[in-house]
Design a protein around this motif. Structure first.
Motif, PDB file in Angstrom:
ATOM      1  N   VAL A 211     -37.507 -41.121 -11.558  1.00  0.00           N
ATOM      2  CA  VAL A 211     -38.718 -40.301 -11.547  1.00  0.00           C
ATOM      3  C   VAL A 211     -38.822 -39.530 -12.866  1.00  0.00           C
ATOM      4  N   CYS A 212     -37.713 -38.954 -13.281  1.00  0.00           N
ATOM      5  CA  CYS A 212     -37.726 -38.186 -14.535  1.00  0.00           C
ATOM      6  C   CYS A 212     -38.092 -39.067 -15.723  1.00  0.00           C
ATOM      7  N   SER A 213     -37.532 -40.270 -15.768  1.00  0.00           N
ATOM      8  CA  SER A 213     -37.804 -41.082 -16.954  1.00  0.00           C
ATOM      9  C   SER A 213     -39.162 -41.765 -16.861  1.00  0.00           C
ATOM     10  N   GLN A 214     -39.522 -42.302 -15.698  1.00  0.00           N
ATOM     11  CA  GLN A 214     -40.747 -43.093 -15.627  1.00  0.00           C
ATOM     12  C   GLN A 214     -41.995 -42.275 -15.279  1.00  0.00           C
ATOM     13  N   GLN A 278     -46.620 -37.430  -9.058  1.00  0.00           N
ATOM     14  CA  GLN A 278     -45.494 -36.848  -9.775  1.00  0.00           C
ATOM     15  C   GLN A 278     -45.728 -37.175 -11.231  1.00  0.00           C
ATOM     16  N   MET A 279     -45.990 -36.202 -12.041  1.00  0.00           N
ATOM     17  CA  MET A 279     -46.146 -36.497 -13.471  1.00  0.00           C
ATOM     18  C   MET A 279     -45.956 -35.248 -14.321  1.00  0.00           C
ATOM     19  N   ASN A 305     -41.231 -49.326   1.234  1.00  0.00           N
ATOM     20  CA  ASN A 305     -40.038 -48.539   0.937  1.00  0.00           C
ATOM     21  C   ASN A 305     -39.869 -48.299  -0.568  1.00  0.00           C
ATOM     22  N   ALA A 306     -40.974 -47.964  -1.220  1.00  0.00           N
ATOM     23  CA  ALA A 306     -40.881 -47.569  -2.634  1.00  0.00           C
ATOM     24  C   ALA A 306     -40.699 -46.065  -2.640  1.00  0.00           C
ATOM     25  N   LYS A 307     -39.759 -45.590  -3.457  1.00  0.00           N
ATOM     26  CA  LYS A 307     -39.467 -44.165  -3.372  1.00  0.00           C
ATOM     27  C   LYS A 307     -40.184 -43.362  -4.441  1.00  0.00           C
ATOM     28  N   MET A 308     -40.896 -44.064  -5.306  1.00  0.00           N
ATOM     29  CA  MET A 308     -41.800 -43.350  -6.211  1.00  0.00           C
ATOM     30  C   MET A 308     -43.024 -44.239  -6.443  1.00  0.00           C
ATOM     31  N   GLU A 309     -44.052 -43.653  -7.076  1.00  0.00           N
ATOM     32  CA  GLU A 309     -45.315 -44.380  -7.130  1.00  0.00           C
ATOM     33  C   GLU A 309     -45.333 -45.461  -8.202  1.00  0.00           C
TER      34      GLU A 309
END
Ligand SMILES: Nc1nc2c(ncn2[C@@H]2O[C@H](COP(=O)(O)OP(=O)(O)OP(=O)(O)O)[C@@H](O)[C@H]2O)c(=O)[nH]1
Ligand SMILES: Nc1nc2c(ncn2[C@@H]2O[C@H](COP(=O)(O)OP(=O)(O)OP(=O)(O)O)[C@@H](O)[C@H]2O)c(=O)[nH]1
Ligand SMILES: [Mg+2]
Ligand SMILES: [Mg+2]
Lengths: 450, 365
Positions: A211-214, A278-279, A305-309
């Motif tokens: 999440v932090c990187s992408q 999340q951005m 079951n994707a844990k981020m978008e």
């Protein structure tokens, strides 16, 4: 209703700090909503997380525990330097040397040894609350203090406060290249927490890192960045929300309502969390969102079951949606089945957010009526700079894969009894490992056959 | 915070010990500009200033004068110890910390272990206890010795037995210098084998160092310095360098011993200083010793020489991670590429982010 946060070990203390920091900053913002609304929200949030002293100081309702002094002293001074809130000087306990990544050392040695002292701190904190809503403990699974002593303290809290709710925030280690004995420590933590906790909310370091990187576009990622993401996620659940349609006041028992919505059966209490958007603040300034778009993504994140978008697989579908022949082939892609879900919408135009897509009975196990499987909380008050945001807490099969992986790796090590002597040294027996494995196999099998 | 005690035995142990104390002071001086007796300093040093309650220490001409090393110094001859007593580090020790004899162990393990062991047992116990009493939470003993002689090897391992009996709760980390192939001590193979049995039985963890590896590293660094190929590595940050310490003139073993001293400082840095992912000394054995007695941990250090592509920081960093597994960076003569690891830990110091770690772990695993 107030919540007491118990921060354990390096990980727990570092995350706890970010949590209070996010909450405090959010609490003091205007929240892009009418002043009256904001007033109610602020009052509810403050009661939950802070004790306001006569001097006007915001003192967090937290107990800080570690077996070494460095992290806690750093955490205390960071909070004091924020000049917005602080920890109470008296609600911390540290010793001289850590538990050395040894669960048995934390659970069998440090826990019992310092139990009285620690529980005393907790009791004093509880006495400061007019109404105690329960405990949130924050701990990693991989080390020795958070995991071992955290498990022990959870058990003690369960004994002493049988009627209070206990939610354990568990930080799942990176899959590779961390603590070598992390899989043992994780098995022991999870299997024991399952006996005493009301629910475990899992945060996976691998995913948070992505999440932090992408999503946040951070080039050089530190634990602070990761912890801010966790803090945002926790805040988006625990900041005030209306839990029923047309409610006139903010929920007075958030933990209770959360458990009621998500944990209908004691065999199923592993919770995961997804949130959107999340951005980075920079991108946020150039983006607009519709509730329809956000929820469409959030729903597919759940199903696939994707844990981020990022990187959501849109091919995965519910069987009921498989109509055309082409789709028929992709129906083999297993969708993520849930026991229960809780959606939380915050910000502008929440009345137009339609959660209908989450009510599809096909999403859920058959033994619970669909009405009892899905709940929604809402507030027009925006959270942490996001004009609109949605959070989905799930009790689903989503954690099967990481669970399987931990059990598999731990078994491999256990087959040659590697590192077992490090644990038996502190009073554990091989039998305790085996029991841990059995408990986890049982959990895996229950979730697999939903 | 915890404390550690260094037990330096024999010529080699004491010469390495000396370099350790010098570089430890240099390291603290670099971060602790005001000369405050802080928690980090407390781990290896005690403050004899009785007014020291508020972290105070005697500071004269910018130097703390009231520090004493948490060390027990043992040698069965007087040469090296006398040099310490007359050298620039003399203020770090008081006479109660020394145990000496005059004749040495004559490169005979049995003389060190059996003869002097029996003779000096009580004195050793007494000095160890005194030093331990000055700690409020003693976590670890670092024994430094050579395997090839008589005193370090024989008496050093005898001390290890004493430590196990007297302080069973305290970790015993042993830094053992193994002789090189053309070592001038003829009996060194015997002495090493006899010592090793003791290390296997009584140490929590052993860091074997091969003198030949130290020689090779020193030679390579000198070679590069001479032809100006050091690149980004500054002369005073070389692992072999004395610069910044109190000692200006170099002795033959100094460069080699600085490498060992740096190893110990780096190994303990995470326990002494704050960081976002701390590591305590007890985590080392927990993670790296999967079975009892398999506690010999080989080590490597990086950066040692020049690093390729000095202009790209991430490339430089990644190079460091690769070098840690390169045979020219090992402190024993072994090639990791042709060996099997049971367990392995990377300890990183300085401005490194979690994302740098993850990138490299994914690359190396
Ligand atoms: N997300 C996140 N994970 C952390 C942080 N600090 C440590 N961890 C993780 O926590 C695990 C290590 O456990 P720690 O919390 O450091 O251990 P501890 O509870 O202090 O126990 P001991 O040090 O063994 O006494 C690893 O999986 C780390 O990745 C943090 O600030 N954020
Ligand atoms: N790296 C390093 N090796 C050393 C040093 N001094 C001696 N050695 C090695 O240590 C071995 C000899 O042991 P010493 O430490 O000199 O002997 P000792 O322990 O004092 O024992 P006796 O002299 O027999 O009483 C040989 O292998 C030397 O190469 C040193 O300062 N640094
Ligand atoms: Mg710790
Ligand atoms: Mg000698």
């Amino acid at each position: 209703m107030s919540l007491i946060t118990v921060q354990l070990g390096q990980c727990g203390n570092q995350i706890g700090y970010e949590l209070f920091d996010v909450i405090c900053n959010d609490l003091h913002s205007n929240g892009l909503c009418p002043q009256k609304e904001n007033g109610l929200y602020q009052a509810a949030s403050k009661e939950r997380f802070f004790d306001e002293h006569k001097s006007g100081d915001f003192v967090s309702r937290a107990v800080l525990l570690d077996m070494e002094p460095k992290v806690i002293s750093q955490t205390l001074s960071m909070a004091a330097n924020s000049h917005k809130w602080r920890y109470s000087e008296k609600s911390q306990f540290s010793q001289k040397q850590g538990s050395g990544n040894n669960w048995a050392n934390g659970y069998y040695v440090h826990g019992p040894k310092y139990k009285d002292c620690i529980l005393n701190l907790v009791r004093k904190e509880a006495e400061k609350c007019d109404r105690l809503g329960g405990f949130i403990t924050i701990m990693s699974m991989a080390g020795g203090t958070g995991s071992g002593m955290g498990t022990f303290i959870t058990r003690c809290l369960r004994d002493i406060y049988p009627n209070s709710l206990l939610l354990n925030e568990v930080i799942w280690p990176y899959g590779t290249g961390e603590v070598i004995v992390q899989n043992y420590n994780s098995i022991l933590t999870l299997s024991n927490l399952y006996q005493s906790s009301d629910a475990l909310l899992v945060h996976e370091n691998d995913i948070l890192h992505k999440v932090c990187s992408q999503r946040m576009n951070i080039k050089q990622i530190s634990f602070r960045d990761i912890n801010k993401v966790i803090a945002h996620q926790l805040g988006s659940v625990f900041q005030p929300a209306y839990t029923a349609d047309g409610a006139s006041h903010y929920s007075r028992n958030p933990l209770g309502e959360l458990m009621e919505s998500l944990v209908p059966h004691p065999e199923f209490k592993m919770l995961g969390l997804r949130n959107i958007p999340q951005m980075s603040e920079h991108s946020l300034a150039y983006s607009t969102f519709t509730w329809h778009g956000l929820l469409k993504h959030l729903r597919q994140m759940l199903i696939a079951n994707a844990k981020m978008e990022e990187g959501i697989n849109w091919q995965v579908q519910l069987p009921s949606e498989v109509t055309t022949r082409r789709n028929f082939l992709t129906a083999d892609l297993q969708f993520n089945k849930s026991v229960a879900n809780l959606a939380i919408f915050r910000g502008k135009d929440t009345e137009s957010a339609s959660p209908q897509g989450f009510r599809d009975p096909a999403l859920y196990t058959s033994w619970l009526s669909p009405d009892n499987s899905f709940s929604v909380w809402k507030t027009p008050r925006s959270f942490n700079k996001y004009e609109k945001s949605a959070t989905l807490m799930s009790n689903s099969q989503g954690l099967l894969k990481p669970l399987d992986s931990i059990v598999g790796k731990a078994w491999n090590m256990f087959a040659s009894r590697a590192y077992v002597h490090q644990y038996t040294k502190y009073g554990m027996e091989e039998e305790d490992f085996l029991q841990g494995f059995t408990t986890l196999e049982q959990i895996i099998s229950s979730y697999s056959t939903l | 915070m915890t404390q550690s005690i260094v037990v330096q035995v024999g010529q080699c142990g004491n010469q390495i010990g000396c370099r350790f104390w010098d570089l430890a002071l240099r390291e603290h001086a670099a971060v602790n500009k005001k000369g405050i007796y802080d928690e980090a300093l407390c781990s290896f040093f005690r403050n004899t200033n009785s007014r020291a309650d508020a972290g105070g220490a005697d500071v004269q001409r910018g130097r703390i004068c009231s520090l004493k090393a948490r060390a027990v110094i043992i040698d069965m001859e007087e040469g090296v110890v006398n040099e310490i007593l007359q050298g620039p580090l003399r203020d770090l020790f008081d006479s109660a910390q020394f145990i000496t004899d005059v004749s040495g162990s004559g490169n005979n393990w049995a003389v060190g272990h059996k003869l002097y062991g029996g003779q000096y047992r009580d004195q050793i116990v007494e000095k160890l206890r005194r030093t331990a009493e000055q700690c409020d939470c003693l976590q670890c003993f670092f024994v430094i010795h050579s395997m090839g002689g008589g005193t370090g090897s024989g008496l050093g391992t005898f001390v290890l037995n004493i430590l196990e009996d007297e302080f069973p709760e305290v970790y015993r980390f042993v830094t053992s210098v193994y002789p090189s192939a053309e070592d001038d001590v003829i009996t060194s193979p015997y002495n090493s084998v006899l010592a090793m049995r003791e290390l296997t039985e009584h140490a929590d963890c052993v860091l074997p160092i091969e003198n030949q590896s130290l020689v090779d590293i020193v030679n390579k660094i000198n070679q590069m310095t001479n032809c100006g190929k050091l690149g980004a590595v500054k002369p005073n940050s070389l692992v072999t360098s004395n610069i910044g310490g109190v000692k200006e003139s170099e002795k033959p073993f100094d460069a080699m011993n600085n490498i060992v001293a740096n190893l110990l400082l780096n190994l303990t840095s995470s326990a002494r200083f704050e960081g976002p992912l701390n590591m305590d000394l007890n985590e080392i054995t927990m993670n790296l010793v999967p079975f009892p007695h398999l506690h010999y941990l080989t080590s490597s250090l990086t950066p040692l020489y020049t690093l390729a592509d000095v202009n790209v920081p991430t490339r430089r960093l990644d190079q460091m991670f690769s070098d840690a597994f390169n045979k020219d960076h090992q402190l024993i003569r072994a090639d990791p590429k042709h060996s099997l690891y049971l367990a392995c830990a990377l300890m990183v110091r300085g401005n490194v982010h979690i994302s740098d770690l993850r990138r490299n772990i994914e690359r190396l695993v």
